[in-house]
Design a protein around this motif. Structure first.
Motif, PDB file in Angstrom:
ATOM      1  N   SER A   1      -3.615  -1.547   8.699  1.00  0.00           N
ATOM      2  CA  SER A   1      -2.750  -0.361   8.722  1.00  0.00           C
ATOM      3  C   SER A   1      -3.552   0.830   8.212  1.00  0.00           C
ATOM      4  O   SER A   1      -4.592   0.665   7.561  1.00  0.00           O
ATOM      5  CB  SER A   1      -1.522  -0.571   7.828  1.00  0.00           C
ATOM      6  N   THR A   2      -3.023   2.017   8.503  1.00  0.00           N
ATOM      7  CA  THR A   2      -3.691   3.234   8.039  1.00  0.00           C
ATOM      8  C   THR A   2      -3.738   3.264   6.517  1.00  0.00           C
ATOM      9  O   THR A   2      -4.760   3.609   5.922  1.00  0.00           O
ATOM     10  CB  THR A   2      -2.942   4.474   8.579  1.00  0.00           C
ATOM     11  N   SER A   3      -2.635   2.866   5.891  1.00  0.00           N
ATOM     12  CA  SER A   3      -2.620   2.928   4.419  1.00  0.00           C
ATOM     13  C   SER A   3      -3.612   1.935   3.811  1.00  0.00           C
ATOM     14  O   SER A   3      -4.250   2.219   2.798  1.00  0.00           O
ATOM     15  CB  SER A   3      -1.212   2.695   3.880  1.00  0.00           C
ATOM     16  N   GLU A   4      -3.784   0.787   4.480  1.00  0.00           N
ATOM     17  CA  GLU A   4      -4.767  -0.182   3.991  1.00  0.00           C
ATOM     18  C   GLU A   4      -6.181   0.402   4.105  1.00  0.00           C
ATOM     19  O   GLU A   4      -7.017   0.238   3.211  1.00  0.00           O
ATOM     20  CB  GLU A   4      -4.659  -1.465   4.825  1.00  0.00           C
TER      21      GLU A   4
ATOM     22  N   GLN B   1      -6.917   3.582   4.047  1.00  0.00           N
ATOM     23  CA  GLN B   1      -7.046   4.636   3.027  1.00  0.00           C
ATOM     24  C   GLN B   1      -7.294   4.035   1.648  1.00  0.00           C
ATOM     25  O   GLN B   1      -8.061   4.575   0.852  1.00  0.00           O
ATOM     26  CB  GLN B   1      -5.791   5.517   3.038  1.00  0.00           C
ATOM     27  N   GLU B   2      -6.662   2.890   1.403  1.00  0.00           N
ATOM     28  CA  GLU B   2      -6.853   2.220   0.112  1.00  0.00           C
ATOM     29  C   GLU B   2      -8.312   1.768  -0.047  1.00  0.00           C
ATOM     30  O   GLU B   2      -8.934   1.956  -1.088  1.00  0.00           O
ATOM     31  CB  GLU B   2      -5.902   1.007   0.043  1.00  0.00           C
TER      32      GLU B   2
END
Ligand code: EPU
Length: 337
Positions: free
Chosen positions: A29-32, A34-35
């Motif tokens: 995912s995008t948030s993963e 970014q993390e």
């Protein structure tokens, strides 16, 4: 965030070249993503898609992040058009088939192209008279240095023949997380001008082809000419087809009357690199396990244990001999890493 060390990338590049990633992770995912970017302190990561347009020439000392961001969605339908989005980690051909199942037209000519949706805009994939830019609407990408998400419209991508801003000034700086294309819900505009498509449909006795027929024809043509990476390692066309000034072309044509050529706009002529390479006697030749494919000279293949430098050496010899015979310097289409 799970980061593994010393992971073989052999199964993550369609050339089947052995090379190791010092560090490796996958994002879903995008948030993963970014993390990972926020937490990783070891320098700029390398984003890997389907690995179908790269030649690895050695181990990667960086963090390799495989883009596995999935998802497919019909965002909007209106007036015979559909805006359709997919995650950067979706397999491109699966996405094409899904669009066909949903009776969405525009990318049927791009059937069976290996690689991911996120990689498609980077080199503006194209085949049989259609390029991604013809249907492209926009994309979302995460800047690796900041983790910020940016949107790019068609102009901003600066598409060219197997080119975009992501292969030029922004190379290695973004991970493409989502791509939106503008397709048709019907009536569809078919692109069957390419000779081989027309012949295949005629042979099948199909008078009024559907988008599904065109896809099947493209799939049949590609399968007959291009090696299946699952069977024989390769990255599709290794070189770009050169575009040369008309005056240079005319001088060549005087010496080689059979030279195959297409108009390329503004006083330019495109000459198929496969023809040039074949004329130099390379078709079907091999040096060790690195070879020039017997049915399509533009495709270099790995017969088993070729290394990146071995493929590169074969490519260099091909470039030199084409330059010697025709005075044209071939440029690679694949990304040499
Ligand atoms: N040709 C030869 N000998 C060869 C190969 C080709 O004489 O060994 C001649 C063919 O007879 C034909 C011409 O060259 O007259 C063009 O060949 P083909 O239609 O196979 O296409 P190509 O120019 O070699 C390009 C793309 C392919 C795409 C096809 C079909 C590039 C670099 N390659 O190949 O894209 O599938 O057209 O549209 O533009 C890729 O980018 O990886 C790729 C496979």
């Amino acid at each position: 965030m799970i980061i593994q060390d010393n992971i073989s990338l052999r199964h993550y590049n369609t050339f089947g070249i052995e090379a190791k990633a010092r560090h490796y992770t996958e994002v879903y995912s995008t948030s993963e993503l970014q993390e990972v970017l926020q937490q990783w302190k070891g320098g700029a990561p390398f984003i890997l898609g389907g690995g179908s347009n790269i030649l690895l020439t050695g181990d990667l000392g960086r963090l390799v992040v495989r883009n596995c961001i999935k998802g497919r969605e019909i965002v909007r339908k209106e007036n015979g058009k559909a805006w359709v989005a997919a995650g950067g980690g979706e397999n491109w051909h699966d996405f094409v088939l899904w669009c066909l199942e949903n009776e969405l037209g525009g990318i049927e000519n791009l059937s069976l192209i290996p690689g991911t949706v996120g990689a498609a805009p980077i080199q503006n994939i194209g085949a049989y008279g259609v390029e991604l830019r013809d249907v492209f609407h926009s994309l979302e990408a995460v800047e690796l240095s900041s983790g910020m998400e940016h949107a790019f419209g068609r102009e901003a991508c600066r598409f060219g023949y197997r080119e975009s801003i992501f292969k030029g000034p922004l190379k290695g700086q973004y991970c493409i997380t989502r791509v939106m294309v503008e397709l048709t819900t019907g009536p569809h505009h078919l692109n069957t001008s390419y000779g081989a498509i027309r012949e295949t449909l005629e042979n099948w006795n199909i008078k009024e082809p559907t988008i599904q027929d065109v896809s099947r024809a493209v799939t049949a043509i590609r399968s007959s000419k291009l090696p299946d990476p699952a069977v024989l390692g390769n990255s599709g066309s290794f070189f770009k087809n050169p575009e040369i000034p008309l005056i240079q072309f005319e001088a060549l044509q005087a010496r080689f009357p059979n030279i195959i050529h297409y108009p390329a706009g503004e006083g330019l002529i495109k000459v198929p690199a496969g023809w040039l390479i074949e004329q130099c006697g390379w078709k079907g030749q091999r040096i060790g396990d690195a070879g020039c494919y017997e049915k399509q000279a533009l495709v270099l293949v790995n017969y088993g244990t070729a290394s990146g430098p071995e493929v590169l050496e074969l490519a260099q010899q091909i470039v030199d001999s084409v330059e010697q015979k025709f005075g044209i310097r071939l440029a690679p289409e694949v990304n040499v890493v």
